[in-house]
Design an enzyme around this catalytic site. Structure first.
Site, PDB file in Angstrom:
ATOM      1  N   ARG A 189      -7.801  -2.861  95.536  1.00  0.00           N
ATOM      2  CA  ARG A 189      -7.089  -3.203  96.776  1.00  0.00           C
ATOM      3  C   ARG A 189      -8.009  -3.938  97.746  1.00  0.00           C
ATOM      4  O   ARG A 189      -7.965  -3.721  98.947  1.00  0.00           O
ATOM      5  CB  ARG A 189      -6.537  -1.929  97.417  1.00  0.00           C
ATOM      6  N   CYS A 190      -8.789  -4.845  97.225  1.00  0.00           N
ATOM      7  CA  CYS A 190      -9.794  -5.572  98.005  1.00  0.00           C
ATOM      8  C   CYS A 190      -9.411  -7.050  98.036  1.00  0.00           C
ATOM      9  O   CYS A 190      -8.736  -7.547  97.130  1.00  0.00           O
ATOM     10  CB  CYS A 190     -11.154  -5.385  97.326  1.00  0.00           C
ATOM     11  N   GLY A 191      -9.845  -7.741  99.049  1.00  0.00           N
ATOM     12  CA  GLY A 191      -9.601  -9.173  99.121  1.00  0.00           C
ATOM     13  C   GLY A 191     -10.249  -9.939  97.975  1.00  0.00           C
ATOM     14  O   GLY A 191      -9.842 -11.056  97.655  1.00  0.00           O
TER      15      GLY A 191
END
Length: 170
Positions: free
Chosen positions: A50-52
């Protein structure tokens, strides 16, 4: 004399530790001993779903495909150390397998920083002073299990900065 001998043995033991001395649990709960990759270059990337930077999974998969006929091993170490990973391995698998079709080794979630860091990352920090500052830090180890280079999250896994270094090792 005994203190000196013990100190010398400790120093010798520390000098001989390398990446192949560690193990971890893969995404399916199986123990992975890194000594099975002894003599091979390894790229380790701490990842989060769930990271950029999560789209870098695609770049990692491309790297895996491009080097699959070499002896390069790619390992994604999933981590919630930066509060951007699912707690359930099934959720992580959906991201890795369904969204990105990863074929490389992927770990169960582990801590990569601080007092609770997995021994691999504690060793990287102690030995090389290279603790990950964020998700998708990349670490390239040579055939002897020693760190050659590391890159920040901003460097894509299939960038020429990384592939040039890999090409020197394979």
């Amino acid at each position: 004399f005994l203190i000196m001998l013990n100190l010398k043995n400790t120093l010798i033991a520390n000098e001989t530790v390398n990446l192949y001395d560690f193990s971890f649990e893969d995404i399916d709960g199986n123990k992975v001993n890194l000594d099975k990759f002894a003599g091979k270059p390894i790229l380790i990337v701490n990842t989060a779903s769930r990271c950029g930077f999560t789209p870098q999974y695609e770049d990692l998969q491309n790297l895996f495909i491009n080097y699959r006929k070499s002896d390069l091993t790619i390992i994604a170490t999933t981590s919630n150390s930066f509060n951007q990973e699912y707690s359930e391995t099934e959720d992580i698998k959906k991201i890795c397998l369904v969204n990105y079709g990863v074929g490389f080794v992927t770990s169960s979630p582990m801590n990569v920083k601080g007092n609770e860091a997995h021994p691999i990352f504690s060793w990287i920090d102690e030995e090389y002073n290279k603790a990950p500052k964020w998700n998708f830090y990349k670490y390239l180890f040579d055939r002897d299990g020693k760190l050659i280079r590391s890159w920040s999250s901003m460097t894509k896994p299939d960038s020429s900065k990384i592939t040039n270094e890999i090409d020197l090792l394979i």
